[in-house]
Design a protein around this motif. Structure first.
Motif, short mmCIF file in Angstrom:
data_model
loop_
_atom_site.label_atom_id
_atom_site.label_comp_id
_atom_site.label_asym_id
_atom_site.label_seq_id
_atom_site.Cartn_x
_atom_site.Cartn_y
_atom_site.Cartn_z
N PRO A 110 -13.48 -10.52 -8.43
CA PRO A 110 -13.59 -11.41 -7.39
C PRO A 110 -14.13 -12.67 -7.89
O PRO A 110 -14.48 -12.83 -9.02
N PRO A 111 -14.32 -13.64 -6.84
CA PRO A 111 -14.93 -14.80 -7.15
C PRO A 111 -16.30 -14.64 -7.84
O PRO A 111 -17.32 -14.20 -7.43
N THR A 112 -16.50 -15.27 -8.86
CA THR A 112 -17.59 -14.88 -9.61
C THR A 112 -18.15 -16.32 -10.27
O THR A 112 -17.15 -16.99 -11.01
N ASP A 113 -19.40 -16.73 -10.43
CA ASP A 113 -19.96 -17.87 -11.00
C ASP A 113 -19.99 -17.55 -12.63
O ASP A 113 -20.86 -16.52 -12.72
N GLN A 114 -19.45 -18.27 -13.56
CA GLN A 114 -19.61 -17.74 -14.82
C GLN A 114 -20.68 -18.91 -15.43
O GLN A 114 -20.64 -19.85 -15.05
N PRO A 115 -21.22 -18.30 -16.68
CA PRO A 115 -22.67 -19.24 -17.22
C PRO A 115 -21.78 -20.41 -17.93
O PRO A 115 -22.66 -21.40 -18.17
N PHE A 116 -20.54 -20.21 -18.14
CA PHE A 116 -19.94 -21.48 -18.85
C PHE A 116 -19.50 -22.63 -18.09
O PHE A 116 -18.97 -23.47 -18.38
N GLY A 117 -19.77 -22.37 -16.81
CA GLY A 117 -19.41 -23.73 -15.71
C GLY A 117 -18.41 -23.54 -14.85
O GLY A 117 -17.72 -24.44 -14.40
N HIS A 118 -17.77 -22.25 -14.45
CA HIS A 118 -16.68 -21.88 -13.76
C HIS A 118 -16.92 -21.13 -12.87
O HIS A 118 -17.62 -20.23 -13.04
N ARG A 119 -16.44 -21.34 -11.49
CA ARG A 119 -16.16 -20.11 -10.62
C ARG A 119 -14.76 -19.57 -10.56
O ARG A 119 -13.80 -20.35 -10.61
N THR A 120 -14.62 -18.37 -11.11
CA THR A 120 -13.48 -17.74 -11.39
C THR A 120 -12.93 -16.53 -10.38
O THR A 120 -13.84 -15.90 -9.80
N LEU A 121 -11.62 -16.36 -10.35
CA LEU A 121 -11.29 -15.48 -9.63
C LEU A 121 -10.09 -14.83 -10.41
O LEU A 121 -9.11 -15.63 -10.90
N PHE A 122 -9.65 -13.58 -10.70
CA PHE A 122 -8.56 -13.04 -11.65
C PHE A 122 -7.79 -12.20 -10.60
O PHE A 122 -8.47 -11.29 -9.86
N PHE A 123 -6.50 -12.16 -10.99
CA PHE A 123 -5.57 -11.36 -10.12
C PHE A 123 -4.41 -11.26 -11.15
O PHE A 123 -4.39 -12.10 -11.84
N ARG A 124 -3.34 -10.47 -10.69
CA ARG A 124 -2.19 -10.38 -11.48
C ARG A 124 -1.00 -10.76 -10.56
O ARG A 124 -0.71 -10.26 -9.47
N ASP A 125 0.12 -10.99 -11.08
CA ASP A 125 1.27 -11.28 -10.35
C ASP A 125 2.20 -9.86 -10.58
O ASP A 125 1.67 -9.14 -11.18
N PRO A 126 3.30 -9.64 -9.89
CA PRO A 126 4.10 -8.33 -10.16
C PRO A 126 4.37 -7.85 -11.42
O PRO A 126 4.59 -6.69 -11.57
N ASP A 127 4.42 -8.85 -12.34
CA ASP A 127 4.76 -8.37 -13.81
C ASP A 127 3.61 -8.04 -14.53
O ASP A 127 3.77 -7.70 -15.77
#
Length: 145
Positions: A110-127
């Motif tokens: 889920p949306p997460t503030d990373q210590p290196f200066g990004h707010r990230t969100l990860f998911f996958r496409d159908p492949d």
């Protein structure tokens, strides 16, 4: 192993940007639905039933069935071919996560503030390729990536 020496007069110095990225797909129909219906990318052209292009900012993202130009075999299921990162404004990271959940897309992170200066969100496409939505934020404690 010796490293190749790049000379200042190399012809490859003419390369200034990545113009397009090609994802070799296992299931073109599922991937097309995902990139058009979930991510909302507009088709800019369909060169053949095996090749579809989308405009993403200044770049082109293409979906292609392997074997069109090289005789590579498809990746086995469960193997990501690549990771793509899409940059947005900070508040849009959470909005994208909400929209993905509404459309039934599972989040890897889920949306997460990373210590290196990004707010990230990860998911996958159908492949199974790893996709990231991120925004720049101030780094926590000046940590390096």
């Amino acid at each position: 192993m010796d490293q190749p020496v790049r000379t200042p007069d190399s012809a490859f110095r003419a390369i200034k940007a990545i113009d397009y990225t090609v994802i070799h797909v296992r299931d073109l129909a599922a991937m097309r639905r995902f990139y058009e219906d979930v991510l909302g990318f507009d088709v800019i052209r369909e060169l053949s039933p095996r090749w579809i292009e989308y405009r993403v900012g200044a770049n082109t993202l293409a979906l292609a069935i392997p074997g069109l130009t090289a005789k590579d075999v498809p990746l086995p299921p469960g193997s990501a071919a690549l990771q793509l990162a899409f940059k947005v404004a900070t508040h849009e990271v959470d909005a994208c996560a909400d929209e993905l959940r509404r459309q039934g897309v599972a989040l890897v992170m889920p949306p997460t503030d990373q210590p290196f200066g990004h707010r990230t969100l990860f998911f996958r496409d159908p492949d199974g390729n790893l996709l990231e939505i991120y925004a720049d934020i101030p780094p926590k404690g000046g940590a390096d990536m």
